[in-house]
Design an enzyme around this catalytic site. Sequence first.
Site, PDB file in Angstrom:
ATOM      1  N   PHE A 134       0.847  -1.188   0.000  1.00  0.00           N
ATOM      2  CA  PHE A 134       0.000   0.000   0.000  1.00  0.00           C
ATOM      3  C   PHE A 134       0.888   1.246   0.000  1.00  0.00           C
ATOM      4  CE2 PHE A 134      -2.905   3.102   1.982  1.00  0.00           C
ATOM      5  CZ  PHE A 134      -4.008   2.938   1.146  1.00  0.00           C
ATOM      6  N   ASP A 211       1.877  -5.310   8.504  1.00  0.00           N
ATOM      7  CA  ASP A 211       0.683  -4.491   8.321  1.00  0.00           C
ATOM      8  C   ASP A 211      -0.503  -5.448   8.231  1.00  0.00           C
ATOM      9  OD1 ASP A 211      -1.487  -3.069   7.258  1.00  0.00           O
ATOM     10  OD2 ASP A 211      -0.219  -1.747   6.075  1.00  0.00           O
ATOM     11  N   TYR A 236     -11.135   0.371  10.766  1.00  0.00           N
ATOM     12  CA  TYR A 236     -12.334   0.794  10.035  1.00  0.00           C
ATOM     13  C   TYR A 236     -12.718  -0.153   8.909  1.00  0.00           C
ATOM     14  CZ  TYR A 236      -8.399   3.011   7.589  1.00  0.00           C
ATOM     15  OH  TYR A 236      -7.188   3.254   6.988  1.00  0.00           O
ATOM     16  N   LYS A 237     -11.938  -1.195   8.690  1.00  0.00           N
ATOM     17  CA  LYS A 237     -12.278  -2.169   7.662  1.00  0.00           C
ATOM     18  C   LYS A 237     -13.122  -3.286   8.295  1.00  0.00           C
ATOM     19  CE  LYS A 237      -7.965  -1.213   5.159  1.00  0.00           C
ATOM     20  NZ  LYS A 237      -8.500  -0.356   4.104  1.00  0.00           N
ATOM     21  N   ARG A 385     -12.607  -4.481  -7.321  1.00  0.00           N
ATOM     22  CA  ARG A 385     -12.253  -5.213  -6.108  1.00  0.00           C
ATOM     23  C   ARG A 385     -13.500  -5.474  -5.290  1.00  0.00           C
ATOM     24  NH1 ARG A 385      -8.129  -2.929  -1.550  1.00  0.00           N
ATOM     25  NH2 ARG A 385      -9.918  -1.575  -1.236  1.00  0.00           N
TER      26      ARG A 385
END
Length: 414
Positions: A134, A211, A236-237, A385
Amino acid sequence: MTEDPRLPRELLERAAELDARDPLAGFREEFVLPEGVLAYLDGNSLGRPLAVTAGRLARFVEEEWGERLIRAWDERWLERPTVVGDLIGRTVLGAAAGQTVVGDSTTVLLYKLLRAAVDARPDRTEIVADTENFPTDRFVVTQVAAETGRTVRWIAPDPAAGVSLTEVEGVVGERTAVVLLSHVAYKSAYLADLPGITAAAHRAGALVLWDLCHSAGVVDVRLDEADVDLAVGCSYKFLNGGPGAPAFGYVAARLQDELVQPIPGWMGHAEPFAMGPDYAPASGIRRFLSGTPPILSMIPVEDMLTLVARAGMPAVREKSVLLTGYVLEVADAVLAPLGVTVASPRDPASRAGHVLLEHDAMEAVVAELWRRGVIPDFRRPRGLRIGLSPLSTSFAELATALAHVDQLIRSRGA
């Protein structure tokens, strides 16, 4: 063009069968499910809120904040970062108490832990990272390397997969200070060999920083069992903490006294309210706090962790594999003849909680899907995605979404 796209009957029946025998199906009704959204396939970017959270937030404003006011810091808020951290560790990380803390954003925590790890290996000159990680991870690695005079050894993995154990073994050595990788590749959902890579780095004398943004809450992570050094992840995912919810940091107990926090702040002080002239770090995991933690944002995270604990991570992972597997079934039977390719691992042991489908029309397709109330996300240059949060997603919902994808690609003359 039909207004009600449908998949072939056998695929619809397959979705109905999977829903009928899904032990987690009832959890979906505990989330906010607006009528205008036909299918939500972006839970790996922002999870749905739980219905119970609205009431909890209102009570917090009226009671815990409104009535207790500043007294609440002494009564409970000061301990909330470590209390919620332990809850995250116990529920989704396989981490014993006293090793996980909540505070800061993912970016800030990545910087803090990477800088602390590099500084703890002063005689080593390299940081290992990968080109497909990322952007934040790559930016932080580059900055820390520049600040400390280190060199970055970049691994360039297959974009449709991710960093392999063999690739890591080929670059780590006596010069390696830290290896920073994502457990799950944010594009392809490739699930890295966390235990194997951690062990390989340790054999070279290096530390590892993982991560966990795309694995915490959807993959059965076991940090202590794998002897992981450091980890960071967002909430938050799959932990459904809401936009801007805080990240968590994990520091193995054996390293907590060795690592030096690079951004000292009053909340990580041994005596936060002493207001003395010098910084003295708190003992244990608390020393990795810096500023005032976001207390409000921890409430939705607590609610989701309660749900995950009820379901159990093994069951969550099992449904995740079935959901992504269903996407592959539909892709092979319906979308592949239209030129759609799968850019995610086919082996479920190497696939996390999302699937990337590629086609030249995907940018326009995603824009139209959003207008229809079907919400995946687009990844440049040509990827759709599909992010699947197991507790809030049904197979029927997924089938509806894929039927719309099929219809839209067909309408563009594929």
